[in-house]
Design a protein around this motif. Structure first.
Motif, PDB file in Angstrom:
ATOM      1  N   PRO A  92     -34.652 -64.627-110.400  1.00  0.00           N
ATOM      2  CA  PRO A  92     -33.241 -64.007-110.561  1.00  0.00           C
ATOM      3  C   PRO A  92     -33.212 -62.585-109.958  1.00  0.00           C
ATOM      4  O   PRO A  92     -32.196 -62.516-109.217  1.00  0.00           O
ATOM      5  N   VAL A  93     -34.244 -61.802-109.635  1.00  0.00           N
ATOM      6  CA  VAL A  93     -34.085 -60.544-109.129  1.00  0.00           C
ATOM      7  C   VAL A  93     -33.882 -60.953-107.550  1.00  0.00           C
ATOM      8  O   VAL A  93     -32.930 -60.110-106.956  1.00  0.00           O
ATOM      9  N   ALA A  94     -34.579 -61.762-106.947  1.00  0.00           N
ATOM     10  CA  ALA A  94     -34.458 -61.808-105.567  1.00  0.00           C
ATOM     11  C   ALA A  94     -33.287 -62.525-105.249  1.00  0.00           C
ATOM     12  O   ALA A  94     -32.608 -62.319-104.278  1.00  0.00           O
ATOM     13  N   ALA A  95     -32.656 -63.449-106.088  1.00  0.00           N
ATOM     14  CA  ALA A  95     -31.610 -64.106-105.981  1.00  0.00           C
ATOM     15  C   ALA A  95     -30.128 -63.307-105.833  1.00  0.00           C
ATOM     16  O   ALA A  95     -29.409 -63.430-105.111  1.00  0.00           O
ATOM     17  N   ILE A  96     -30.258 -62.106-107.051  1.00  0.00           N
ATOM     18  CA  ILE A  96     -29.106 -61.224-107.134  1.00  0.00           C
ATOM     19  C   ILE A  96     -29.152 -60.473-105.802  1.00  0.00           C
ATOM     20  O   ILE A  96     -28.119 -59.923-105.253  1.00  0.00           O
ATOM     21  N   ARG A  97     -30.374 -60.022-105.473  1.00  0.00           N
ATOM     22  CA  ARG A  97     -30.258 -59.167-104.190  1.00  0.00           C
ATOM     23  C   ARG A  97     -29.876 -59.862-102.913  1.00  0.00           C
ATOM     24  O   ARG A  97     -29.197 -59.271-102.216  1.00  0.00           O
ATOM     25  N   ARG A  98     -30.434 -61.173-102.932  1.00  0.00           N
ATOM     26  CA  ARG A  98     -29.654 -61.904-101.821  1.00  0.00           C
ATOM     27  C   ARG A  98     -28.308 -62.298-101.804  1.00  0.00           C
ATOM     28  O   ARG A  98     -27.625 -61.968-100.779  1.00  0.00           O
ATOM     29  N   LEU A  99     -27.831 -62.250-102.744  1.00  0.00           N
ATOM     30  CA  LEU A  99     -26.289 -62.365-103.047  1.00  0.00           C
ATOM     31  C   LEU A  99     -25.717 -61.000-102.682  1.00  0.00           C
ATOM     32  O   LEU A  99     -24.782 -60.952-101.878  1.00  0.00           O
ATOM     33  N   ALA A 100     -25.998 -59.878-103.094  1.00  0.00           N
ATOM     34  CA  ALA A 100     -25.572 -58.642-102.620  1.00  0.00           C
ATOM     35  C   ALA A 100     -25.720 -58.515-101.280  1.00  0.00           C
ATOM     36  O   ALA A 100     -24.661 -57.885-100.623  1.00  0.00           O
ATOM     37  N   GLU A 101     -26.701 -58.936-100.495  1.00  0.00           N
ATOM     38  CA  GLU A 101     -27.055 -58.813 -99.281  1.00  0.00           C
ATOM     39  C   GLU A 101     -25.760 -59.762 -98.460  1.00  0.00           C
ATOM     40  O   GLU A 101     -25.476 -59.200 -97.294  1.00  0.00           O
ATOM     41  N   LEU A 102     -25.841 -60.642 -98.988  1.00  0.00           N
ATOM     42  CA  LEU A 102     -24.563 -61.637 -98.351  1.00  0.00           C
ATOM     43  C   LEU A 102     -23.094 -60.817 -98.208  1.00  0.00           C
ATOM     44  O   LEU A 102     -22.526 -60.926 -97.262  1.00  0.00           O
ATOM     45  N   THR A 103     -22.904 -60.205 -99.311  1.00  0.00           N
ATOM     46  CA  THR A 103     -21.444 -59.468 -99.390  1.00  0.00           C
ATOM     47  C   THR A 103     -21.621 -58.413 -98.190  1.00  0.00           C
ATOM     48  O   THR A 103     -20.681 -58.073 -97.461  1.00  0.00           O
ATOM     49  N   PHE A 104     -23.000 -57.649 -98.540  1.00  0.00           N
ATOM     50  CA  PHE A 104     -23.097 -56.621 -97.352  1.00  0.00           C
ATOM     51  C   PHE A 104     -22.944 -56.997 -96.167  1.00  0.00           C
ATOM     52  O   PHE A 104     -22.072 -56.264 -95.265  1.00  0.00           O
ATOM     53  N   ASP A 105     -23.494 -57.850 -95.763  1.00  0.00           N
ATOM     54  CA  ASP A 105     -23.461 -58.584 -94.132  1.00  0.00           C
ATOM     55  C   ASP A 105     -22.007 -58.845 -93.955  1.00  0.00           C
ATOM     56  O   ASP A 105     -21.453 -58.541 -92.860  1.00  0.00           O
ATOM     57  N   HIS A 106     -21.439 -59.636 -94.793  1.00  0.00           N
ATOM     58  CA  HIS A 106     -20.089 -60.094 -94.264  1.00  0.00           C
ATOM     59  C   HIS A 106     -19.260 -58.984 -94.201  1.00  0.00           C
ATOM     60  O   HIS A 106     -18.306 -58.938 -93.203  1.00  0.00           O
TER      61      HIS A 106
END
Length: 221
Positions: A92-106
């Motif tokens: 869950p920790v890595a997953a939520i970080r990846r989701l945040a990074e997706l929004t950041f990058d987009h």
């Protein structure tokens, strides 16, 4: 013998129409993002494309419909990225970080999207409210967030009883602000939020902030 140009086949006409629509939307996106809804001119969009104002009206119906279609396509890009996000194999920790990074990058890669959303907010979301497509598009990210939050709470990693929409707003707020307020923030504080040298720092900071909120000890009521 006089040569006669072979007429375009139906499939070719469809492809040409799709290319023309795509070209119009590309230029319209730039023009609306630059000048705003009120300041953008269909004549200018036509002049910058291989078409005419009349053809733009034929494809889209008018300026308002064109802007709505531009918004629909812009939101569609991030929704497609969210749909392709695969975090089920992560904790869950890595997953939520990846989701945040997706929004950041987009948001960093699509500054016109940020400007279009800002413009639509000035108009109180009237085009989004009137769009049947945007009303149904939702956000695949919310389903992903709900699954991650449920997994994190079940494992005991997440202590916050947070709503998926609230968490989505928290992530989007930082990513949006970083692009939309770049110039005013820089003028006031002398710091460029899009400085490439600081990109990794801000990207990590976003994930750290979200995870800290989700895993913080909560005082008893």
């Amino acid at each position: 013998m006089t040569s006669v140009e072979e007429p375009a086949r139906p499939g070719e006409r469809i492809r040409d129409a799709a290319r023309t629509r795509a070209e119009i939307l590309d230029v319209a996106t730039q023009e609306f993002a630059r000048a705003g809804y009120d300041g953008a001119r269909v004549d200018e969009i036509a002049a910058r494309t291989r078409t005419t104002k009349r053809m733009i009206y034929y494809y889209f119906g008018g300026k308002e419909q064109l802007f709505t279609t531009v918004l629909e396509r812009a939101y569609g890009v991030i929704r497609e990225a969210e749909q392709q996000l695969d975090v089920d194999h992560l904790d869950p920790v890595a997953a939520i970080r990846r989701l945040a990074e997706l929004t950041f990058d987009h948001h960093e890669q699509h500054p016109d999207f940020i400007r279009l959303v800002s413009i639509e907010n000035i108009h109180e979301a009237q085009h989004i409210a009137g769009s049947e497509k945007l009303g149904k598009i939702g956000s695949p990210a919310l389903d992903v967030i709900r699954r991650i939050l449920a997994s994190g709470r079940e494992s005991g990693l997440f202590t916050a009883d947070v709503d998926a929409v609230d968490l989505h707003a928290m992530i989007s707020s930082f990513c949006f602000f970083r692009v939309s307020n770049r110039h005013t923030f820089g003028a006031l504080f002398g710091r460029d939020l899009l400085d490439p040298a600081q990109r990794a720092h801000y990207r990590a900071m976003l994930g750290d902030m979200v995870i800290a909120y989700l895993t913080a000890e909560r005082a008893a009521d």
